[in-house]
Design a protein around this motif. Structure first.
Motif, mmCIF file in Angstrom:
data_model
loop_
_atom_site.group_PDB
_atom_site.id
_atom_site.type_symbol
_atom_site.label_atom_id
_atom_site.label_comp_id
_atom_site.label_asym_id
_atom_site.label_seq_id
_atom_site.Cartn_x
_atom_site.Cartn_y
_atom_site.Cartn_z
ATOM 1 N N VAL A 217 60.710 50.138 -3.792
ATOM 2 C CA VAL A 217 60.636 50.570 -5.192
ATOM 3 C C VAL A 217 59.605 51.688 -5.339
ATOM 4 O O VAL A 217 59.836 52.673 -6.057
ATOM 5 C CB VAL A 217 60.308 49.384 -6.115
ATOM 6 N N ALA A 218 58.497 51.570 -4.643
ATOM 7 C CA ALA A 218 57.477 52.616 -4.697
ATOM 8 C C ALA A 218 58.032 53.948 -4.203
ATOM 9 O O ALA A 218 57.793 55.006 -4.815
ATOM 10 C CB ALA A 218 56.264 52.215 -3.860
ATOM 11 N N ALA A 219 58.778 53.913 -3.105
ATOM 12 C CA ALA A 219 59.380 55.147 -2.590
ATOM 13 C C ALA A 219 60.314 55.762 -3.621
ATOM 14 O O ALA A 219 60.398 56.993 -3.752
ATOM 15 C CB ALA A 219 60.129 54.854 -1.294
ATOM 16 N N GLY A 220 61.022 54.908 -4.379
ATOM 17 C CA GLY A 220 61.914 55.411 -5.412
ATOM 18 C C GLY A 220 61.162 56.008 -6.584
ATOM 19 O O GLY A 220 61.533 57.075 -7.096
ATOM 20 N N VAL A 221 60.108 55.350 -7.036
ATOM 21 C CA VAL A 221 59.308 55.892 -8.133
ATOM 22 C C VAL A 221 58.705 57.237 -7.734
ATOM 23 O O VAL A 221 58.655 58.183 -8.542
ATOM 24 C CB VAL A 221 58.200 54.896 -8.529
ATOM 25 N N LEU A 222 58.259 57.342 -6.482
ATOM 26 C CA LEU A 222 57.678 58.592 -5.977
ATOM 27 C C LEU A 222 58.727 59.650 -5.661
ATOM 28 O O LEU A 222 58.377 60.807 -5.394
ATOM 29 C CB LEU A 222 56.854 58.301 -4.724
ATOM 30 N N ASP A 223 60.006 59.240 -5.648
ATOM 31 C CA ASP A 223 61.128 60.146 -5.348
ATOM 32 C C ASP A 223 60.933 60.840 -4.001
ATOM 33 O O ASP A 223 61.059 62.053 -3.861
ATOM 34 C CB ASP A 223 61.273 61.194 -6.464
ATOM 35 N N PRO A 225 61.556 62.214 -0.238
ATOM 36 C CA PRO A 225 62.721 62.746 0.471
ATOM 37 C C PRO A 225 63.100 61.906 1.690
ATOM 38 O O PRO A 225 64.198 62.031 2.223
ATOM 39 C CB PRO A 225 62.263 64.142 0.890
ATOM 40 N N ALA A 226 62.196 61.062 2.136
ATOM 41 C CA ALA A 226 62.418 60.106 3.222
ATOM 42 C C ALA A 226 61.298 59.083 3.123
ATOM 43 O O ALA A 226 60.243 59.364 2.546
ATOM 44 C CB ALA A 226 62.387 60.789 4.589
ATOM 45 N N TYR A 227 61.533 57.895 3.697
ATOM 46 C CA TYR A 227 60.489 56.882 3.596
ATOM 47 C C TYR A 227 59.254 57.319 4.377
ATOM 48 O O TYR A 227 59.357 57.791 5.509
ATOM 49 C CB TYR A 227 60.958 55.518 4.109
ATOM 50 N N SER A 228 58.076 57.160 3.780
ATOM 51 C CA SER A 228 56.819 57.549 4.411
ATOM 52 C C SER A 228 55.779 56.465 4.170
ATOM 53 O O SER A 228 55.405 56.207 3.020
ATOM 54 C CB SER A 228 56.318 58.881 3.839
ATOM 55 N N VAL A 229 55.325 55.836 5.251
ATOM 56 C CA VAL A 229 54.276 54.824 5.134
ATOM 57 C C VAL A 229 53.031 55.433 4.506
ATOM 58 O O VAL A 229 52.392 54.831 3.627
ATOM 59 C CB VAL A 229 53.947 54.234 6.521
ATOM 60 N N MET A 263 66.026 54.591 1.469
ATOM 61 C CA MET A 263 66.526 53.217 1.440
ATOM 62 C C MET A 263 66.939 52.729 2.825
ATOM 63 O O MET A 263 67.720 53.381 3.516
ATOM 64 C CB MET A 263 67.729 53.117 0.494
ATOM 65 N N HIS A 264 66.425 51.558 3.223
ATOM 66 C CA HIS A 264 66.891 50.936 4.460
ATOM 67 C C HIS A 264 68.253 50.304 4.184
ATOM 68 O O HIS A 264 68.406 49.564 3.206
ATOM 69 C CB HIS A 264 65.906 49.866 4.924
#
Length: 307
Positions: A217-223, A225-229, A263-264
């Protein structure tokens, strides 16, 4: 730099949707792996671990055994959570783990799971939070709520999680308004029980969210471009933005969620239920922001056997 004379630990967290491995000489981490195996597939309905779910889990554990053997590991702790707590054939799983790793899995109680989740999340924070901190760990089968100021003071394990609730309530793609309402009712009932058990979400001065639903959800709120730890870990999200994104996410069909660059694919079908849990938890707090931590129960397990 790691002292070569010290030996490493290995920690495994086996949940309803994922199996995670950490190998390291803490605080240094040599290996961190996550596999989506959906061990809890159908457990809510059948009370048993499915044969194909066991096969997926054992394949991941075989891979982890190879990784562990490649490092000087002297202590290994394997912890299992909601799916194995609730399954009639948990012994079959336990024997399979022992045959592959030489240790028996510990089936954590909800209270043990909560304490380890709290330690893993709070120990990770670069800037310690003041006042009472609520740690929210949303898993596939259960959600842990832990309140404390420096250490856990009250905890409650709710039998609501992304896989369990999705299978129980959200059958359409995307879920209908009636299905969402039924899911929310289940979550609210669990939150009422948590309050009755002494976990008052409204008393929290800060909220830390951990595990895959929250980080996604955090990755989505931040929009992203790819998942980033690095981008997700310890970010602070306005709660209003979290609510808005959850509403968008729940309304998306699975194909649209799969197209999100962060998204995984093993999470896309069930994240609607998990996101609703996060949404309902936050609505009972008074905090303006959500702190997101990449460290979670896996780190708590690792620290419990280090030193």
């Amino acid at each position: 730099m790691r002292d070569p004379t010290r030996r490493m630990i290995a920690a495994i967290d086996c949940g309803t949707n994922t199996i995670k491995l950490l190998i390291g000489d803490l605080p240094e981490v040599a290996v961190r792996e996550t596999r989506m195996v959906r061990l809890g597939q159908g457990v809510d309905a059948t009370g048993r671990l499915a044969d194909d779910a066991l096969a997926r889990a054992f394949a991941a554990i075989d891979d982890y055994a190879v990784l562990i053997a490649a490092h000087p590991v002297t202590r290994l702790r394997f912890c299992a959570t909601s799916a194995t707590r609730d399954s009639a054939n948990a012994q079959e799983f336990a024997e399979g783990v022992h045959a592959r790793l030489g240790v028996w899995p510990e089936v954590l109680t909800g209270e043990e799971e909560a304490a380890l989740s709290y330690d893993g999340a709070v120990r990770n924070l670069r800037a310690p939070l003041t006042g009472r901190v609520l740690v929210v760990d949303i898993g596939g089968g259960s959600t842990e709520l832990i309140l404390g100021a420096g250490a856990p003071e009250a905890a409650y394990s709710m039998d609501v999680g992304s896989v369990r609730l999705h299978e129980r309530r959200l059958h359409s793609d995307p879920a209908t308004a009636a299905e969402v309402a039924a899911c929310v009712a289940d979550i609210d009932a669990a939150l009422d029980a948590a309050r009755a058990a002494g976990v008052d979400l409204g008393s929290a001065d800060a909220v830390v969210g951990v595990a895959g639903t929250v980080t996604s959800v955090a990755a989505g709120v931040l929009d992203l471009p790819a998942y980033s730890v690095e981008a997700v870990d310890q970010t602070e999200l306005p709660v209003a933005e979290v609510h808005a994104f959850v509403a968008r996410l729940v309304a998306m069909p699975v194909a649209e969620r799969l197209a999100l660059p962060w998204m995984h694919p093993g999470r896309a079908d069930v994240i609607d239920a998990g996101a609703l849990v996060l949404d309902r938890v936050l609505r009972r707090t008074r905090v303006p922001t959500l702190v997101v931590s990449e460290a979670d129960i896996l780190d708590g397990i690792a620290w419990s056997i280090s030193g």
